[in-house]
Design a protein around this motif. Structure first.
Motif, PDB file in Angstrom:
ATOM      1  N   PRO A  97     125.059  54.431  74.688  1.00 17.00           N
ATOM      2  CA  PRO A  97     126.382  54.775  74.821  1.00 17.00           C
ATOM      3  C   PRO A  97     126.574  56.064  75.141  1.00 17.00           C
ATOM      4  CG  PRO A  97     126.586  53.798  72.699  1.00 17.00           C
ATOM      5  CD  PRO A  97     125.332  53.287  73.585  1.00 17.00           C
ATOM      6  N   PRO A  98     127.227  57.408  75.207  1.00 17.67           N
ATOM      7  CA  PRO A  98     127.819  58.417  74.397  1.00 17.67           C
ATOM      8  C   PRO A  98     128.383  58.601  73.060  1.00 17.67           C
ATOM      9  CG  PRO A  98     129.299  58.332  76.398  1.00 17.67           C
ATOM     10  CD  PRO A  98     128.009  57.167  76.612  1.00 17.67           C
ATOM     11  N   VAL A  99     127.962  58.718  72.001  1.00 13.80           N
ATOM     12  CA  VAL A  99     129.306  58.812  70.707  1.00 13.80           C
ATOM     13  C   VAL A  99     129.282  60.105  69.946  1.00 13.80           C
ATOM     14  CG1 VAL A  99     128.763  57.967  68.264  1.00 13.80           C
ATOM     15  CG2 VAL A  99     127.203  56.648  69.667  1.00 13.80           C
ATOM     16  N   LEU A 100     130.991  60.064  70.041  1.00 10.97           N
ATOM     17  CA  LEU A 100     130.768  61.748  69.250  1.00 10.97           C
ATOM     18  C   LEU A 100     131.007  61.268  67.526  1.00 10.97           C
ATOM     19  CD1 LEU A 100     132.733  64.007  70.113  1.00 10.97           C
ATOM     20  CD2 LEU A 100     134.526  62.240  68.929  1.00 10.97           C
ATOM     21  N   GLY A 101     129.893  62.317  67.206  1.00  8.86           N
ATOM     22  CA  GLY A 101     129.782  62.161  65.942  1.00  8.86           C
ATOM     23  C   GLY A 101     130.929  61.703  64.422  1.00  8.86           C
ATOM     24  N   VAL A 102     132.013  62.155  64.898  1.00 12.11           N
ATOM     25  CA  VAL A 102     133.315  61.738  64.201  1.00 12.11           C
ATOM     26  C   VAL A 102     132.865  60.158  63.622  1.00 12.11           C
ATOM     27  CG1 VAL A 102     134.313  63.848  63.864  1.00 12.11           C
ATOM     28  CG2 VAL A 102     134.614  62.023  65.361  1.00 12.11           C
ATOM     29  N   THR A 103     132.887  59.048  65.349  1.00 13.62           N
ATOM     30  CA  THR A 103     133.257  57.903  65.493  1.00 13.62           C
ATOM     31  C   THR A 103     132.169  57.329  65.141  1.00 13.62           C
ATOM     32  OG1 THR A 103     133.220  58.402  67.596  1.00 13.62           O
ATOM     33  CG2 THR A 103     133.506  56.368  67.015  1.00 13.62           C
ATOM     34  N   ALA A 104     130.688  57.402  64.553  1.00 14.63           N
ATOM     35  CA  ALA A 104     129.363  56.993  63.456  1.00 14.63           C
ATOM     36  C   ALA A 104     130.255  57.355  61.613  1.00 14.63           C
ATOM     37  CB  ALA A 104     128.472  57.690  63.948  1.00 14.63           C
ATOM     38  N   GLY A 105     130.420  58.551  62.546  1.00 18.76           N
ATOM     39  CA  GLY A 105     130.489  59.032  60.326  1.00 18.76           C
ATOM     40  C   GLY A 105     131.929  58.052  59.987  1.00 18.76           C
ATOM     41  N   ILE A 106     132.537  57.695  60.834  1.00 20.46           N
ATOM     42  CA  ILE A 106     133.686  56.792  60.359  1.00 20.46           C
ATOM     43  C   ILE A 106     133.516  55.555  60.069  1.00 20.46           C
ATOM     44  CG2 ILE A 106     136.532  55.943  61.551  1.00 20.46           C
ATOM     45  CD1 ILE A 106     136.830  58.386  62.126  1.00 20.46           C
ATOM     46  N   LEU A 107     132.931  55.171  61.273  1.00 20.24           N
ATOM     47  CA  LEU A 107     132.066  53.851  60.881  1.00 20.24           C
ATOM     48  C   LEU A 107     130.719  53.413  59.769  1.00 20.24           C
ATOM     49  CD1 LEU A 107     133.234  51.125  62.117  1.00 20.24           C
ATOM     50  CD2 LEU A 107     133.944  53.205  63.345  1.00 20.24           C
ATOM     51  N   GLY A 108     130.446  54.281  60.040  1.00 20.41           N
ATOM     52  CA  GLY A 108     129.699  54.510  58.467  1.00 20.41           C
ATOM     53  C   GLY A 108     129.673  54.369  57.237  1.00 20.41           C
ATOM     54  N   CYS A 109     130.674  55.373  57.374  1.00 14.60           N
ATOM     55  CA  CYS A 109     131.684  55.454  55.954  1.00 14.60           C
ATOM     56  C   CYS A 109     132.440  54.329  55.656  1.00 14.60           C
ATOM     57  CB  CYS A 109     132.548  56.809  55.873  1.00 14.60           C
ATOM     58  SG  CYS A 109     131.981  57.788  55.351  1.00 14.60           S
ATOM     59  N   MET A 110     132.899  53.225  56.572  1.00 13.12           N
ATOM     60  CA  MET A 110     133.212  52.122  56.384  1.00 13.12           C
ATOM     61  C   MET A 110     132.118  51.493  56.397  1.00 13.12           C
ATOM     62  SD  MET A 110     136.881  52.030  57.379  1.00 13.12           S
ATOM     63  CE  MET A 110     137.665  50.563  57.348  1.00 13.12           C
ATOM     64  N   GLN A 111     130.846  51.152  56.122  1.00 16.80           N
ATOM     65  CA  GLN A 111     130.234  50.484  55.770  1.00 16.80           C
ATOM     66  C   GLN A 111     130.141  50.569  54.880  1.00 16.80           C
ATOM     67  OE1 GLN A 111     127.690  51.449  59.248  1.00 16.80           O
ATOM     68  NE2 GLN A 111     126.856  49.443  58.929  1.00 16.80           N
ATOM     69  N   ALA A 112     129.657  51.864  53.938  1.00 15.93           N
ATOM     70  CA  ALA A 112     129.517  51.708  52.944  1.00 15.93           C
ATOM     71  C   ALA A 112     130.723  51.308  51.918  1.00 15.93           C
ATOM     72  CB  ALA A 112     129.474  53.406  52.517  1.00 15.93           C
ATOM     73  N   GLY A 113     132.063  51.461  52.238  1.00 15.50           N
ATOM     74  CA  GLY A 113     132.905  51.021  51.764  1.00 15.50           C
ATOM     75  C   GLY A 113     132.814  49.753  51.330  1.00 15.50           C
ATOM     76  N   GLU A 114     132.501  48.472  53.040  1.00 11.53           N
ATOM     77  CA  GLU A 114     132.884  47.570  52.776  1.00 11.53           C
ATOM     78  C   GLU A 114     130.965  46.673  51.231  1.00 11.53           C
ATOM     79  OE1 GLU A 114     134.870  46.533  54.055  1.00 11.53           O
ATOM     80  OE2 GLU A 114     133.946  44.716  55.075  1.00 11.53           O
ATOM     81  N   ALA A 115     130.453  47.611  51.910  1.00 12.62           N
ATOM     82  CA  ALA A 115     129.149  47.475  50.277  1.00 12.62           C
ATOM     83  C   ALA A 115     129.955  47.327  49.188  1.00 12.62           C
ATOM     84  CB  ALA A 115     127.520  48.124  50.722  1.00 12.62           C
ATOM     85  N   LEU A 116     129.892  48.515  48.997  1.00 11.61           N
ATOM     86  CA  LEU A 116     130.819  48.919  47.394  1.00 11.61           C
ATOM     87  C   LEU A 116     131.852  47.965  46.890  1.00 11.61           C
ATOM     88  CD1 LEU A 116     131.284  52.950  47.763  1.00 11.61           C
ATOM     89  CD2 LEU A 116     129.522  51.268  46.721  1.00 11.61           C
ATOM     90  N   ARG A 117     132.425  47.667  48.050  1.00 11.29           N
ATOM     91  CA  ARG A 117     133.514  46.474  48.017  1.00 11.29           C
ATOM     92  C   ARG A 117     132.734  45.616  47.312  1.00 11.29           C
ATOM     93  NH1 ARG A 117     136.432  48.434  51.787  1.00 11.29           N
ATOM     94  NH2 ARG A 117     138.252  49.055  50.850  1.00 11.29           N
ATOM     95  N   ILE A 118     132.287  44.848  48.021  1.00  7.54           N
ATOM     96  CA  ILE A 118     131.137  43.431  47.899  1.00  7.54           C
ATOM     97  C   ILE A 118     130.639  43.617  46.425  1.00  7.54           C
ATOM     98  CG2 ILE A 118     128.671  42.412  48.259  1.00  7.54           C
ATOM     99  CD1 ILE A 118     129.632  43.060  51.235  1.00  7.54           C
ATOM    100  N   LEU A 119     130.178  44.460  46.064  1.00  6.11           N
ATOM    101  CA  LEU A 119     129.052  44.910  44.060  1.00  6.11           C
ATOM    102  C   LEU A 119     130.116  45.081  43.976  1.00  6.11           C
ATOM    103  CD1 LEU A 119     126.606  48.301  45.775  1.00  6.11           C
ATOM    104  CD2 LEU A 119     126.133  45.400  45.511  1.00  6.11           C
TER     105      LEU A 119
END
Ligand SMILES: [Zn+2]
Lengths: 251, 94
Positions: free
Chosen positions: A187-209
């Motif tokens: 699919p086409p992807v706006l960079g900021v969409t991937a940025g928002i979700l990638g940051c959310m992934q980092a946030g989830e990983a930190l929450r777990i740790l």
């Protein structure tokens, strides 16, 4: 947690001065001693790696078999035009090391297959699914289940994205949440969409740790960049799931 | 008396169909007839909601009253006036 234990140094206390009040010294030490595998160094993996590294995660393994191309650069923010045709895993590792030479960064220039997915997740505390296709995502999900490693999934398309955090034995898995993958071309992807979700992934990983409950456990957390809203779609564990339920030994 | 079905949509489907729709379908309604009504009023959206044979696309996540309906028989799940049916197209890119 792999390797020898790293205590907070004076340099660490200074580097994480604005973060330790939030996570505590013990929390920061947990991050320094954690190992995270980021599968896919693309639109999601680049921001996830940047923010996990900046937060002080001590060991990051970056897995990608691709090379940088011009059309990646709208969203894969670790790369520039000088990196074109070079290994994404290699360049990403180099950039992360330049941000913080204290981090152990391990590039793995491999394709995820049934053979490679097992060694690639060896010794990891968390795996981040930043891949771009469901066959590889399902492989990673199944191995995370088998090894009992938490998995943080995200995917994006256009202005939209989804997040799911899987705690093996305690939550629905990716296969439960998305049993039938969407078809079609990348699919086409706006960079900021991937940025928002990638940051959310980092946030989830930190929450777990840090021992906090993830935001996207048993829920697809959906970002709608057209209306600027987040929605939670509840997900239940499927008892017959082929990855985490009774279907798992039937091939 | 509420004789319509509430439809919620997420992400791309919200863009295509709008959200918070109230639709009327003939009783006995099912997930299939709700999807068919959405497709009828919005042929552009229909291409992403339904497959080539007019069935709900397999990948689309459907919830009735916030409970997931899945599996082969999900299109035949009955829907009653006042119920909420939600549709979400999962995404794949990375
Ligand atoms: Zn499952």
């Amino acid at each position: 947690m792999a390797g020898r234990h790293r205590d907070l140094s004076d340099r660490d206390r200074e580097r994480y001065l604005r973060q330790i009040p939030l996570v505590g010294e013990e929390g920061q030490e947990n991050l320094l001693n954690a190992s995270i595998c980021i599968a896919g160094a693309g639109g999601l993996g680049c921001p996830a790696a940047l923010y996990l590294a900046a937060a002080g995660v001590g060991h990051i393994r970056i897995v990608d078999d691709d090379v940088v191309s011009m059309s990646n650069l709208n969203r894969q923010v670790l790369y520039g035009e000088a990196d074109i045709a070079k290994s994404k895993a290699g360049i990403a590792a180099e950039k992360i090391r330049s941000l913080d030479p204290g981090i152990q960064v391990e590039p793995r220039d491999v394709t995820l297959t049934e053979e490679t997915v097992f060694p690639v997740t060896e010794g990891m505390d968390i795996v981040v699914d930043a891949l771009d296709n469901y066959p590889a995502r399902y492989l990673l999900n199944a191995v995370a289940q088998e090894r009992g490693i938490p998995l943080v999934h995200a995917a994006v398309s256009g202005y939209f994205g989804q997040l799911l955090t899987v705690l093996p034995g305690r939550s629905a898995c990716l296969q439960c949440a998305v049993p039938n993958p969407p078809a079609g071309n990348p699919p086409p992807v706006l960079g900021v969409t991937a940025g928002i979700l990638g940051c959310m992934q980092a946030g989830e990983a930190l929450r777990i740790l840090l021992g906090d409950e993830p935001l996207a456990k048993d829920a697809l957390v959906v970002w709608d960049g057209k209306t600027g809203s987040w929605e939670k779609i509840r997900v239940r564990r499927d008892p017959g799931c082929s990855a985490c339920g009774r279907g798992k030994n039937n091939g | 008396m509420d004789d319509t079905i509430h439809v919620r949509t997420f992400a791309r489907f919200r863009e295509l169909f709008g959200d918070g729709l109230e639709i009327a379908v003939a009783a006995p309604a099912t997930v299939r007839s709700v999807a068919a009504e959405l497709a009828r009023v919005n042929p552009a959206g229909a291409r992403e909601l339904l497959d080539g044979e007019g069935n709900l696309s397999k990948s689309v996540i459907v919830m009735v009253n916030r409970e997931r309906v899945a599996g082969a028989g999900r299109e035949d799940v009955p829907v009653h006036p006042g119920d909420e049916v939600a549709f979400y197209p999962p995404v794949a890119g990375g």
